[in-house]
Motif scaffolding. Structure first.
Motif, PDB file in Angstrom:
ATOM      1  N   UNK A 216      23.005 -13.379  15.150  1.00  0.00           N
ATOM      2  CA  UNK A 216      21.908 -14.116  15.792  1.00  0.00           C
ATOM      3  C   UNK A 216      21.990 -15.606  15.476  1.00  0.00           C
ATOM      4  N   UNK A 217      23.193 -16.092  15.184  1.00  0.00           N
ATOM      5  CA  UNK A 217      23.397 -17.516  14.885  1.00  0.00           C
ATOM      6  C   UNK A 217      24.217 -18.118  16.015  1.00  0.00           C
ATOM      7  N   UNK A 218      23.534 -18.619  17.025  1.00  0.00           N
ATOM      8  CA  UNK A 218      24.227 -19.262  18.146  1.00  0.00           C
ATOM      9  C   UNK A 218      23.202 -19.823  19.103  1.00  0.00           C
ATOM     10  N   UNK A 219      23.067 -21.124  19.130  1.00  0.00           N
ATOM     11  CA  UNK A 219      22.109 -21.754  20.022  1.00  0.00           C
ATOM     12  C   UNK A 219      22.512 -21.573  21.479  1.00  0.00           C
ATOM     13  N   UNK A 220      23.797 -21.715  21.764  1.00  0.00           N
ATOM     14  CA  UNK A 220      24.261 -21.669  23.150  1.00  0.00           C
ATOM     15  C   UNK A 220      24.101 -20.274  23.733  1.00  0.00           C
ATOM     16  N   UNK A 221      24.077 -19.229  22.890  1.00  0.00           N
ATOM     17  CA  UNK A 221      23.927 -17.853  23.382  1.00  0.00           C
ATOM     18  C   UNK A 221      22.472 -17.435  23.533  1.00  0.00           C
ATOM     19  N   UNK A 222      21.552 -18.317  23.156  1.00  0.00           N
ATOM     20  CA  UNK A 222      20.144 -17.978  23.276  1.00  0.00           C
ATOM     21  C   UNK A 222      19.514 -17.528  21.976  1.00  0.00           C
ATOM     22  N   UNK A 223      20.275 -17.573  20.882  1.00  0.00           N
ATOM     23  CA  UNK A 223      19.714 -17.283  19.572  1.00  0.00           C
ATOM     24  C   UNK A 223      19.338 -18.620  18.915  1.00  0.00           C
ATOM     25  N   UNK A 224      19.492 -18.730  17.609  1.00  0.00           N
ATOM     26  CA  UNK A 224      19.121 -19.957  16.916  1.00  0.00           C
ATOM     27  C   UNK A 224      20.345 -20.602  16.283  1.00  0.00           C
ATOM     28  N   UNK A 225      20.379 -21.940  16.301  1.00  0.00           N
ATOM     29  CA  UNK A 225      21.452 -22.693  15.670  1.00  0.00           C
ATOM     30  C   UNK A 225      21.021 -23.233  14.317  1.00  0.00           C
ATOM     31  N   UNK A 226      21.870 -24.080  13.730  1.00  0.00           N
ATOM     32  CA  UNK A 226      21.634 -24.566  12.384  1.00  0.00           C
ATOM     33  C   UNK A 226      20.306 -25.265  12.190  1.00  0.00           C
ATOM     34  N   UNK A 227      19.940 -26.142  13.121  1.00  0.00           N
ATOM     35  CA  UNK A 227      18.694 -26.896  12.953  1.00  0.00           C
ATOM     36  C   UNK A 227      17.486 -25.977  13.080  1.00  0.00           C
ATOM     37  N   UNK A 228      17.581 -24.948  13.929  1.00  0.00           N
ATOM     38  CA  UNK A 228      16.473 -24.007  14.093  1.00  0.00           C
ATOM     39  C   UNK A 228      16.213 -23.230  12.806  1.00  0.00           C
ATOM     40  N   UNK A 229      17.273 -22.728  12.198  1.00  0.00           N
ATOM     41  CA  UNK A 229      17.115 -21.978  10.950  1.00  0.00           C
ATOM     42  C   UNK A 229      16.589 -22.880   9.845  1.00  0.00           C
ATOM     43  N   UNK A 230      17.030 -24.142   9.843  1.00  0.00           N
ATOM     44  CA  UNK A 230      16.539 -25.079   8.823  1.00  0.00           C
ATOM     45  C   UNK A 230      15.033 -25.298   8.955  1.00  0.00           C
ATOM     46  N   UNK A 231      14.537 -25.424  10.169  1.00  0.00           N
ATOM     47  CA  UNK A 231      13.108 -25.641  10.384  1.00  0.00           C
ATOM     48  C   UNK A 231      12.298 -24.406  10.003  1.00  0.00           C
ATOM     49  N   UNK A 232      12.804 -23.224  10.336  1.00  0.00           N
ATOM     50  CA  UNK A 232      12.084 -22.000   9.974  1.00  0.00           C
ATOM     51  C   UNK A 232      12.007 -21.832   8.452  1.00  0.00           C
ATOM     52  N   UNK A 233      13.120 -22.087   7.766  1.00  0.00           N
ATOM     53  CA  UNK A 233      13.132 -21.957   6.305  1.00  0.00           C
ATOM     54  C   UNK A 233      12.231 -23.018   5.673  1.00  0.00           C
TER      55      UNK A 233
END
Length: 719
Positions: free
Chosen positions: A228-245
């Motif tokens: 589930x780590x992929x912004x282009x595939x419709x999941x979340x990328x690095x910056x998204x996970x950083x904001x959630x954490x």
């Protein structure tokens, strides 16, 4: 932007959920986690760290030489030539301190107004880099949404962006966090600056940077292992996970990484999407006219499924790529993580269990295989980048045209067949959405998505830089037909994974399903007897309402169907898969209005799916077309807009634990007046597309559940 208070005061826009410190068990679990992350190789060595610093120093020298050359070539005076300067900033995983060995470095070059992007950055600087023997694999992308140059400098991968500021001299102590820096800047500069500004704001908004970094390393690794780590595939990328954490760190400011990981899953399992995740309040900014995320004013923002808002002006949704299918998958993975963390607390699981890779090619019975080819390596790289950026559209189209009844699970990476170097493949798992109730007459309904794929194919083949040799082919394959090159070593496993958490859960659910089916059969027989005995009862004057159980009973009585109880957290591959909104009937309505639905419903009811023993007869197309009213989603969105100053009243009724997670969103316009229904009227101008109805013969042919009889998807537009 509003900032958090320091020195023990509140971080974020709400009070923390807990100020409790770590227990002895937390300390032990954190030590185990840190050792685990070390053992799997997530930390780079000292030599590589030193080499990265040297490379950044070299790059800084290069851009300073470049700006002097540009200043001289433009004939500017000696004083400007003497003061000419350009600066290098880092952002992304390197700036956050969570990069691993071999990771690239995201960098930003800030230059003066007279150094243009097209002629100087992609002209003179690109020429200088191409002539340096230390630079390899130089790849400029001037037409990207955020233009950049990719290359390797002394073996270290660099992605270099450019920000052209409206200044004649770039001071060495320039603070790019100041909002005034965006004044009179062009759109591409604003986008390029955004990465650095967001990264620095995150580091300012977390109470303990070291705990944040360890937890983020953990969550990034987990997301990659679970696919589930992929912004282009419709999941979340690095910056998204950083904001959630970072938000979890704010809610538990004194917690260690082991507890933060556990609370991550607990909080986001209960989060009522599409409520936004915010690290700080969303200010209007310095009135620079830049658009910020606001579903009350921007129609497109209403459709976002999982808003994760950046903390730097202009605040934007960093996760707009998320679709209903990918949100459902991630929500299921959050539930799985929560279950495992609870099992770890009871010493029934360990970190290995949490990080078990997701068995994607065991999870589904049906897949879409997207094959692309090109004439040479350079063409394949370009074609691959374009197709990757469009694959998310295929997921969205399938969701739209099946009314969210067919779920797509895109694999976040491509696969390459070693015997075909100019070919690569992408895969999507296909499954009936278990969050949609099965009604009488549609339990065996096939999904004919050929028209959808044709439309996707035409979109892809309209690539501006398409040349002969760029081809795409889409096919429907069964699990047994998956090509061997997708498996490690090119060897297909002889049997499914055993002994894993997911496999055990599958076994438990099969047992549970069998027991549920037996119970349902017994109940059916009893209900049938009661129905016969009580059909003439004088006290039964009213016609009884047909509920879900009674409808299922009728199905069992009138057809040769097998009833299978499918818990919402279960999918075939063992990954939890709850339906979005199953716990909360209308998340946006609960968030924005004073609706009366209970925001803390603990357990959603189990869905009962009915599957045919054999291939069922295909229902008429007009019946499929009217299965779900197309206005349902619009009606929910309209309800979400119908609010004035009711948010405070609604939030006061939410339990304290939830209120600390989900902040109130002021329902006023820029001039302070209550929000009107203007956006609803605009939204209604975009009606949902109706399925196209075609005439069929009166005798319906039998079909598989997914009808995919694709022909070769090469060039069809005459190019």
């Amino acid at each position: 932007m509003a900032s958090v208070q320091q020195n023990g005061q509140r971080f974020g826009i709400t009070e923390p959920i807990s100020l409790g410190g770590p227990t002895e068990l937390d300390v032990i679990k954190t030590q185990e986690l840190e050792k685990y992350l070390q053992d799997v190789g997530l930390y780079e060595g000292k030599e590589e760290a030193v080499r990265r610093e040297e490379v950044l120093g070299k790059l800084d020298q290069v851009v300073k030489t470049w700006i002097k050359t540009v200043t001289r070539a433009k004939g500017l005076n000696d004083q400007l030539l003497h003061e000419a300067n350009a600066k290098i900033y880092t952002f992304g995983s390197y700036r956050l301190g969570v990069h691993g060995p071999g990771a690239d470095i995201d960098t930003l070059c800030v230059g003066p107004s007279y150094a243009t992007r097209k002629e100087d950055f992609f002209g003179e600087l690109q020429r200088m880099l191409s002539e340096m023997p230390e630079v390899t694999e130089l790849h400029p992308v001037p037409d990207a949404h955020v233009p950049l140059m990719g290359f390797k400098l002394n073996g270290v991968s660099i992605d270099l962006l450019y920000a052209q500021l409206p200044l004649y001299v770039i001071p060495e102590d320039l603070d790019i966090l100041q909002d005034s820096i965006l004044q009179n800047a062009d759109e591409q500069t604003v986008r390029s600056l955004n990465g650095c500004r967001v990264t620095d704001q995150i580091l300012r908004l977390v109470p303990n940077i070291q705990n944040f970094r360890t937890t983020l390393r953990c969550m990034r690794f987990w997301a990659k292992r679970r696919g589930v780590y992929s912004n282009v595939s419709g999941f979340l990328g690095g910056i998204n996970w950083a904001l959630l954490v970072a938000r979890i760190c704010q809610l538990y400011p004194n917690a260690l990484p082991s507890m933060l990981t556990s609370r991550f899953f607990r909080v986001y399992t209960q989060w009522r999407w599409p409520n936004p995740v915010l690290l700080c309040s969303m200010d209007e900014g310095p009135c620079l006219g830049l658009q910020v995320w606001d579903p009350r004013r921007n129609v497109k923002d209403v459709t976002h499924k999982m808003p994760i808002i950046t903390p730097a002006y202009p605040c934007m949704n960093s996760s707009y790529n998320v679709s209903a299918s990918t949100l459902r998958i991630m929500t299921g993975e959050f539930q799985r993580g929560k279950d495992i963390c609870e099992a770890m607390e009871a010493n029934k699981a360990d970190w290995d269990t949490l990080f078990e890779p997701f068995a994607f090619f065991e999870a589904y019975k049906n897949y879409l295989q997207i094959d692309i080819t090109a004439a040479n390596v350079d063409d394949l790289r370009k074609w691959k980048g374009w197709v990757e950026s469009r694959l998310r559209q295929l997921t969205l189209k399938i969701e739209r045209y099946t009314y969210d009844r067919l779920q797509c699970h895109p694999h976040p990476h491509d696969f390459q067949d070693a015997s075909r170097p100019l070919h690569c493949s992408y895969f999507m798992g296909l499954q009936r959405n278990q969050g949609v109730a099965v009604t009488e007459g549609n339990e065996g309904e096939p999904f004919d998505i050929r028209r959808t794929v044709d439309e996707f194919k035409r979109t892809v083949n309209n690539y501006t830089f398409w040349i002969r040799g760029m081809e795409i082919n889409v096919s429907h394959i069964k699990r047994r037909s998956i090509p061997s090159f997708v498996f490690p070593g090119g060897i297909r496993p002889s049997h499914a994974s055993k002994g894993t958490w997911d496999s055990k859960r599958r076994s438990e659910h099969r047992v549970s399903s069998a027991a549920s089916a037996a119970t349902t059969t017994t109940t059916t027989n009893e209900a049938s007897s009661e129905s016969k005995a009580g059909s003439n009862s004088p006290g039964d004057g009213k016609k009884r309402k047909r509920g879900g159980d009674e409808a299922l009973t009728d199905q069992l009585r009138s057809s040769k169907h097998v009833a299978v109880s499918v818990p919402v957290e279960n999918c075939e591959g063992g990954s939890p898969n709850p339906s979005v909104g199953s716990v909360y009937s209308s998340p946006m309505r609960d968030y924005c209005t004073n609706g009366k639905s209970d925001p803390m419903v603990k357990d959603p009811p189990e869905n009962v799916a009915v599957f045919s023993k054999g291939p069922p007869a295909s229902p008429p197309v007009n019946k499929i077309a009217t299965f779900q009213a197309p206005s349902q989603e619009t009606e929910e969105l309209e309800d979400s807009f119908d609010f004035g100053n009711q948010v405070t009243e609604q939030m006061s009724n939410i339990p304290a634990a939830t209120a600390t997670i989900i902040p109130p969103f002021k329902a006023t316009t820029s001039n302070g007046s209550p929000f009107s229904n203007r956006a609803v009227e605009e939204l209604e101008e975009f009606p949902m597309r109706q399925p196209e109805v075609t005439h069929r013969a009166s005798v319906q042919q039998r079909k598989p559940i997914i009808k995919l009889s694709f022909t070769s998807l090469g060039k069809t537009n005459g190019k």
